[in-house]
Write an enzyme that holds these catalytic residues in place. Sequence first.
Site, PDB file in Angstrom:
ATOM      1  N   GLU A  49       0.993  -1.223   0.036  1.00  0.00           N
ATOM      2  CA  GLU A  49      -0.010   0.220   0.148  1.00  0.00           C
ATOM      3  C   GLU A  49       0.707   1.349   0.093  1.00  0.00           C
ATOM      4  OE1 GLU A  49      -2.453  -3.168   2.026  1.00  0.00           O
ATOM      5  OE2 GLU A  49      -0.425  -2.566   1.990  1.00  0.00           O
ATOM      6  N   PHE A 111     -11.611  -6.564  14.745  1.00  0.00           N
ATOM      7  CA  PHE A 111     -10.291  -6.809  13.772  1.00  0.00           C
ATOM      8  C   PHE A 111     -10.135  -5.859  12.779  1.00  0.00           C
ATOM      9  CE2 PHE A 111      -9.146  -9.436  10.039  1.00  0.00           C
ATOM     10  CZ  PHE A 111      -8.071  -9.815  10.484  1.00  0.00           C
ATOM     11  N   GLN A 112      -8.671  -5.409  12.529  1.00  0.00           N
ATOM     12  CA  GLN A 112      -8.018  -4.629  11.715  1.00  0.00           C
ATOM     13  C   GLN A 112      -8.859  -3.420  11.771  1.00  0.00           C
ATOM     14  OE1 GLN A 112      -8.317  -6.334   7.647  1.00  0.00           O
ATOM     15  NE2 GLN A 112      -6.257  -7.334   7.881  1.00  0.00           N
ATOM     16  N   MET A 478      24.794   9.134   1.539  1.00  0.00           N
ATOM     17  CA  MET A 478      24.836  10.197   2.247  1.00  0.00           C
ATOM     18  C   MET A 478      24.997  10.123   3.645  1.00  0.00           C
ATOM     19  SD  MET A 478      24.422  13.442   1.435  1.00  0.00           S
ATOM     20  CE  MET A 478      23.288  13.717   0.229  1.00  0.00           C
TER      21      MET A 478
END
Length: 570
Positions: A49, A111-112, A478
């Site tokens: 995602e 849940f979630q 860097m």
Amino acid sequence: MLSGAEMLVQALTDEGVKYIFGYPGGAVLHIYDALFQQEAIEHILVRHEQAAGHMADAYSRVTGSTGVVLATSGPGATNTVTAIATAFMDSVPMVVISGQVPSSLIGEDAFQETDMVGVSRPIVKHSFQVRHASEIPSIVKKAFHIAQSGRPGPVVIDVPKDMTAPSEKFAYEYPEEVFIRSYQPSLKGHTGQIKKAVETLLSAQRPVVYAGGGVIWSKAHEELTDLAHRLNLPVTNTLMGLGTFPGSDRQFLGMLGMHGTYEANMSMHHADVILAVGARFDDRVTNNVKKFCPNATIIHIDIDPASISKTILAHIPIVGDVKSVLTDMLDIIGDDKELEQHALLDWWSQINEWRKRHGLRYDTSTDEGIKPQSVVQALCKVTDGKAIITSDVGQHQMFAALYYTYDEPRQWLNSGGLGTMGVGLPYAMAAKLANPERDVVCITGEGSIQMNIQELSTCLQYNLPVKILNLNNAQLGMVKQWQDMLYEGRHAQSYMNSLPDFVKLAESYGHVGVKITDPATMEAQLAEAMAIKDRLVFIDVYVDRNEHVYPMQIAGQTMRDMWLTKGERT
């Protein structure tokens, strides 16, 4: 009569959305089913995602439209947070649709379940949570209006699963326009302030135009170029503003700031008038704000009133859309007015002396292998400076910014404000999706590319033949540079001693891999790789491990205080 899910998809269609970048999950399956049953919008299935968020972000940057992300509740939604913050810092319009547990379970640790509105609040322009399915069309319209107008930025729409239930239908009507009483950004600049700015600019002896990403979002690059040419002004760009003024133009000083060119930083420090256009004086530009450009009168044009005098006092503040304000300035200036040419000739003579002193010179010896600067210059040559370039964050980002010539806006895509490693490949994918006929090259490093390397799979699925140019020095370049300069060479966790064979890895995903190790054949191999138009090519270039990015400002000092090489400072 449409369900909430169908309303959402239809509203996005009516808003003109062509692509949604996302990943399915339980809380958004009603939405995915509605997407399956239409053909107006194409869904791009990423492998993470975060990459969906970065692709939507880049789609906005390269097209000027608003990218859309769709993620499920809980971990799906929270995986987009880095991408949301990246877009927020760089003022990029984006609409993030996050699934949520059913309304009756919110607050029950279901849940979630994650409070996406609360999680994202510091990094969005606004958040909505759908409370009734019938609200969806107006919420979508408001979300796009807020994301696009004023200073652009991301907006979250949190959608509980029961709001998209297919069994419940409601009358659908998409608003033609939206009015938000508390959100009315000013577009027209104050006439008196604009006249004062023009008078100040016309009386300047050492003027500089300092232009940022706001010029791109306002589509004002032509007005900026016209103003600079009409008055023979030197122009410098921020990292986000590269391409707003042609990089090949003789009046271009290069990028300014921490790794800006010697001539740009010196010109800023010694300027008597600075015209700041769509830039926000961030810390990577100013160095020590107490010592910033001590003799300059600052004219600051920005659509965001909160950005003006936030860090550096603007003597002539102008709140308004950059394109509108520059147009008004050009109307006042006309064709006859010009700066006092004798003083300006002296100023250009001084600037050219600064150019001669450094001019982005670097050690061209190949005793330590291929110089990363030479790779970027070779890429610019073989692509005729026409490619869309994306980058990740680190030394390679600065080499890409400094040594490729950007002549047009939306040609350079990178994470400026947040400095997000891992954006380069998703940015390149979205750029190629939007511009299939153009060369798109992701300039990256072996650290950054591995943060979203799984998207090589997405590239194969959707036939996105981008080019990945990996400046491979087997270290976090860097970080190591700072450790060399500030920590007496103690390289804590900056080496990468277990890298994959990137050529084989690319081939395992169904792409082409090329390894370059010889300075003598580097440019020819690069040209051969770029000539492959229908395949993704991973170009793994082994570069000098000890090379640093210069110039580099000395922290806490003025803009004119810089390291020019490892042993030379101003």
